[in-house]
Design a protein around this motif. Structure first.
Motif, PDB file in Angstrom:
ATOM      1  N   ILE A  16      -2.224 -36.813  27.552  1.00 48.11           N
ATOM      2  CA  ILE A  16      -1.989 -38.018  26.742  1.00 48.11           C
ATOM      3  C   ILE A  16      -0.790 -38.806  27.278  1.00 48.11           C
ATOM      4  N   LEU A  20      -0.827 -42.721  28.613  1.00 48.83           N
ATOM      5  CA  LEU A  20       0.055 -43.784  28.117  1.00 48.83           C
ATOM      6  C   LEU A  20       0.832 -44.420  29.270  1.00 48.83           C
ATOM      7  N   LEU A  21       1.285 -43.576  30.187  1.00 49.10           N
ATOM      8  CA  LEU A  21       2.025 -44.060  31.354  1.00 49.10           C
ATOM      9  C   LEU A  21       1.130 -44.942  32.231  1.00 49.10           C
ATOM     10  N   PHE A  23      -1.540 -46.577  31.365  1.00 48.60           N
ATOM     11  CA  PHE A  23      -1.866 -47.834  30.682  1.00 48.60           C
ATOM     12  C   PHE A  23      -0.748 -48.854  30.898  1.00 48.60           C
ATOM     13  N   TYR A  24       0.493 -48.396  30.835  1.00 46.33           N
ATOM     14  CA  TYR A  24       1.616 -49.302  31.067  1.00 46.33           C
ATOM     15  C   TYR A  24       1.549 -49.909  32.473  1.00 46.33           C
ATOM     16  N   LEU A  27      -1.095 -52.589  32.823  1.00 49.24           N
ATOM     17  CA  LEU A  27      -0.691 -53.882  32.276  1.00 49.24           C
ATOM     18  C   LEU A  27       0.294 -54.606  33.189  1.00 49.24           C
ATOM     19  N   ILE A  31      -0.370 -58.295  34.668  1.00 48.64           N
ATOM     20  CA  ILE A  31       0.508 -59.455  34.510  1.00 48.64           C
ATOM     21  C   ILE A  31       0.720 -60.131  35.859  1.00 48.64           C
ATOM     22  N   VAL A 191      10.168 -58.829  30.194  1.00 50.70           N
ATOM     23  CA  VAL A 191      10.063 -58.920  28.742  1.00 50.70           C
ATOM     24  C   VAL A 191       9.284 -57.721  28.204  1.00 50.70           C
ATOM     25  N   LEU A 192       8.178 -57.396  28.880  1.00 51.26           N
ATOM     26  CA  LEU A 192       7.376 -56.236  28.481  1.00 51.26           C
ATOM     27  C   LEU A 192       8.218 -54.965  28.568  1.00 51.26           C
ATOM     28  N   PHE A 195      10.586 -54.393  25.686  1.00 50.19           N
ATOM     29  CA  PHE A 195      10.010 -53.818  24.472  1.00 50.19           C
ATOM     30  C   PHE A 195       9.660 -52.342  24.649  1.00 50.19           C
ATOM     31  N   VAL A 196       9.211 -51.958  25.845  1.00 44.94           N
ATOM     32  CA  VAL A 196       8.907 -50.542  26.067  1.00 44.94           C
ATOM     33  C   VAL A 196      10.187 -49.706  26.001  1.00 44.94           C
ATOM     34  N   ALA A 199      11.034 -49.358  22.455  1.00 44.01           N
ATOM     35  CA  ALA A 199      10.072 -48.452  21.807  1.00 44.01           C
ATOM     36  C   ALA A 199      10.351 -47.008  22.197  1.00 44.01           C
ATOM     37  N   ILE A 356       5.616 -42.291  26.070  1.00 42.96           N
ATOM     38  CA  ILE A 356       6.196 -43.628  25.899  1.00 42.96           C
ATOM     39  C   ILE A 356       7.637 -43.639  26.386  1.00 42.96           C
ATOM     40  N   ALA A 359       7.581 -43.782  30.094  1.00 42.13           N
ATOM     41  CA  ALA A 359       7.236 -45.150  30.492  1.00 42.13           C
ATOM     42  C   ALA A 359       8.451 -46.055  30.355  1.00 42.13           C
TER      43      ALA A 359
ATOM     44  N   ILE B  19       2.201 -58.146  25.223  1.00 41.49           N
ATOM     45  CA  ILE B  19       3.130 -57.224  24.549  1.00 41.49           C
ATOM     46  C   ILE B  19       2.443 -56.588  23.342  1.00 41.49           C
ATOM     47  N   LEU B  22      -0.010 -53.893  24.471  1.00 38.98           N
ATOM     48  CA  LEU B  22       0.641 -52.634  24.853  1.00 38.98           C
ATOM     49  C   LEU B  22       1.117 -51.868  23.621  1.00 38.98           C
ATOM     50  N   MET B  23       1.831 -52.579  22.753  1.00 38.58           N
ATOM     51  CA  MET B  23       2.382 -51.917  21.569  1.00 38.58           C
ATOM     52  C   MET B  23       1.263 -51.439  20.643  1.00 38.58           C
ATOM     53  N   TYR B  26      -0.323 -48.309  22.249  1.00 39.40           N
ATOM     54  CA  TYR B  26       0.628 -47.207  22.106  1.00 39.40           C
ATOM     55  C   TYR B  26       0.696 -46.750  20.654  1.00 39.40           C
TER      56      TYR B  26
END
Lengths: 566, 85
Positions: A16, A20-21, A23-24, A27, A31, A191-192, A195-196, A199, A356, A359, B19, B22-23, B26
């Protein structure tokens, strides 16, 4: 990094976490691909076509700085020194960011220059431009390599991948999105990343506080531990500065860190200023660093507090281990303060949240490297290639050059990453180098912006002698001729660079010919019509919440309150 | 805005949606982890807090707020490419 390897840091990541890693990273590349469609000229590529909203550039402004040194280093400082570390944020960043937004941004944005060295060109002419352009480009490549190496060594420790695999993989990912989408891709990803990172760190802080029994529990355990209650108040911070006297410590913090080092870094470092130049209007450019100051001001709570929690709860760092490390000895467990964040993650986070958090850490390393690359390619293409090597080609030639330069820079960074791997304390060394260049640059800028007589010759001579003074102090401290305590060496070095630069610039100015006033309009305060420095207050720039001065006042007030509480 | 007629809403590429995506993903994954797959042992390790669940719910709320923001204030792109101002 062999010091890190001695503690057992292998994280128990499962499928898992890897999903998650992955998926980051998908993205991040997405971008880059999407941003590519917006790139049709070199200005799009290097400055995002000056089209981004202020909240985007403001967060990127912070994220570009939220690299390895910031996240790992500041939590390490938190474990070691406690709350005084917050000075790096409240004294060492916020005031300078506000100053950049209120006072300096109108000149940068208003003069329509494309880089900080280009401002030097217009104000002081070619020699100063070339000195600044080359030293900046060189520093960026070295720093990108160090970021890359740190990233790879963390991946190696956490997940067990070989260093060279992680270096190349990380370089390829960063290269793909910066070469495709240019600055927009780098900024959107920053910016992404922001937020990571939040998080990842916010839940870690919350769980950590539960673990120690809330803020009161943390206060109790830090007071009872090595270092004592002094670590709970940000002032006077003697442990951090290394000065015995409270008065000298406060003085060192305010003038050394707060004035010369931080103003030099935040106001003249093109990595940061470039983000503001990419915004869509003068008002947005001025708001960029001010909006960035809000999260910057709160960052200590999710970076330093986890560090402090690690210092009292993680077995490898607490008690006798912390006592030994504070004495400058090896901890019996083999861990160092640099491991604080990783060890806390290992102890507290279940699978899922762990992915997360990983990431978030990798995001912060990549943010740093992408920022180095995207500012390097701008300065190299505009200030070295276009200015001195291939002049007057069509715009799409320079756009292509930018992409090629990004690729070449990445390959060079892989090279410097392997050089970096041979030094144990390269980060300290690079930070020191950085203050060599930024402190004199800041002195030259302030004089040049407010004193119209300052001559082109004074511009470059001041820079060179200022840097020389900082290097001299560094050498004296390194060879032990001049014994400087704690972080004193870089504070004194920066101070010396600043003073020498000012004195030499003033002396040379009176011995050489100034530029005609007509050429300095828009570059020097007294010669610039006040209207051109003002920003529009209509349309998308209307409203009190978009007023840079008012926002800066709010930030300043909150920062002062934070300083009183802690 | 006076020239709103000459603008149109930006397509898929609004960084706020990326964003939120992603959030949202997650948040969804770790909420499910928190509900069904986080062992008591792991919860005890995180000081008795089911952090997967709480952080997951937090991220879902955050993602929803970003989607709402994007809906309320879409990016407007001028039809004609703007020249140097």
């Amino acid at each position: 990094m062999d010091v890190l390897a001695q503690a057992d840091l292998r994280l128990d990541a499962n499928a898992i976490d890897y999903v998650l890693l992955a998926f980051y990273f998908a993205l991040v590349l997405g971008i880059g691909y999407l941003a590519r469609r917006q790139v049709s000229s070199s200005l799009d590529f290097f400055l995002s076509g000056r089209s981004l909203p202020a909240w985007v550039t403001g967060l990127a402004f912070i994220a570009a700085n939220l690299g390895a040194i910031e996240v790992m280093g500041m939590s390490a400082n938190g474990a070691q020194y406690g709350m005084p570390t917050a000075h790096y944020f409240w004294i060492g960043a916020v005031p300078a960011m506000l100053f950049l937004g209120i006072v300096m941004m109108p000149f940068y944005y208003g003069s329509k220059v494309r880089s900080v060295p280009e401002f030097m060109l217009r104000r002081f002419g070619k020699p100063a431009h070339l000195v600044n352009g080359i030293s900046f480009a060189l520093a960026q490549i070295l720093i990108a390599g160090a970021n890359l190496f740190l990233l790879a060594s963390v991946v190696n420790l956490l997940l067990g991948w070989p260093i060279w695999v992680s270096v190349i993989l990380a370089a390829v990912i960063v290269l793909s999105y910066t070469a495709l989408g240019g600055l927009s891709a780098a900024i959107y990803n920053e910016v992404l990343q922001f937020f990571v990172i939040v998080a990842a760190l916010l839940p870690l802080t919350i769980v950590g506080l539960y673990k120690v029994g809330g803020w009161e529990g943390l206060v109790e355990r830090v007071s009872g531990g090595p270092g004592g209650a002094e670590q709970l108040d940000s002032w006077p911070g003697n442990q951090l500065t290394g000065f015995g006297s409270n008065f000298l410590s406060v003085l060192g913090l305010v003038f050394g860190l707060g004035f010369v080092l931080s103003f030099g870094y935040w106001t003249t470092n093109f990595v940061e200023v470039q983000r503001a130049m990419a915004s869509k209007s003068m008002s947005a450019a001025r708001r960029t660093p001010i909006i960035g100051a809000f999260p910057k001001m709160l960052m200590p709570f999710i970076v330093i507090i986890p560090g402090m929690i690690a210092g009292v709860t993680v077995t490898e760092l607490a008690g006798e281990n912390k006592a030994a490390l504070l004495q400058g000895e090896r901890a019996p467990s083999g861990a160092t303060f640099n491991d604080a964040l990783l060890l806390l993650m290992r102890d507290l986070l279940p699978n899922g949240m762990l992915g997360i958090a990983i990431a978030g850490l990798l995001a912060s390393f990549m943010a740093g490297m992408a920022a180095n690359l995207s500012s390097f390619n701008t300065v190299f293409t505009y200030d070295i290639w276009q200015a001195y090597i291939k002049k007057g080609r069509p715009d799409d030639y320079y756009l292509r050059t930018g992409r090629v330069v990004t690729a070449a820079a990445t390959i060079l960074a892989i090279g410097t990453a392997f050089i970096a791997s041979t030094y144990a304390n390269l980060m300290d060394y690079l930070q020191q180098l950085f203050s060599f260049f930024n402190a004199p640059l800041f002195a030259t800028f302030i004089l040049g912006m407010f004193w119209k007589r300052m001559t082109p010759t004074a511009g470059w001579v001041g820079l060179v002698t200022g840097t020389g003074a900082a290097v001299a102090v560094f050498l004296l401290a390194e060879t032990g001729v001049w014994d400087l305590p704690g972080q004193g060496a870089s504070f004194v070095g920066a101070g010396a660079a600043f003073v020498v630069d000012i004195v030499v610039s003033v002396a040379v100015t009176y011995a050489s010919r100034p530029k005609p006033a007509a050429q300095l309009v828009g570059l020097v305060y007294s010669l610039t019509p006040k209207e051109t420095l003002r920003h529009s207050t209509t349309g998308e720039d209307a409203g009190w919440y978009r007023n840079p001065g008012l926002l800066a006042g709010i930030v300043l007030a909150i920062t002062i309150v934070l300083n009183i509480i802690f | 805005m006076a020239d709103e007629s000459r603008t149109h809403r930006a397509g898929v590429f609004d960084v706020r949606l990326v964003i939120a995506l992603l959030m949202g993903v997650y948040g969804l994954v770790i909420t499910i982890m928190g509900l069904g797959f986080t062992t008591d042992e792991e919860i005890a390790q995180s000081a008795g807090v089911n952090i997967n669940l709480w952080a997951g719910v937090g991220m879902l709320v955050f993602a929803a707020l970003f989607v709402v923001w994007t809906r309320l204030r879409p990016i407007r792109v001028p039809e004609e490419p703007q020249g140097e101002e």
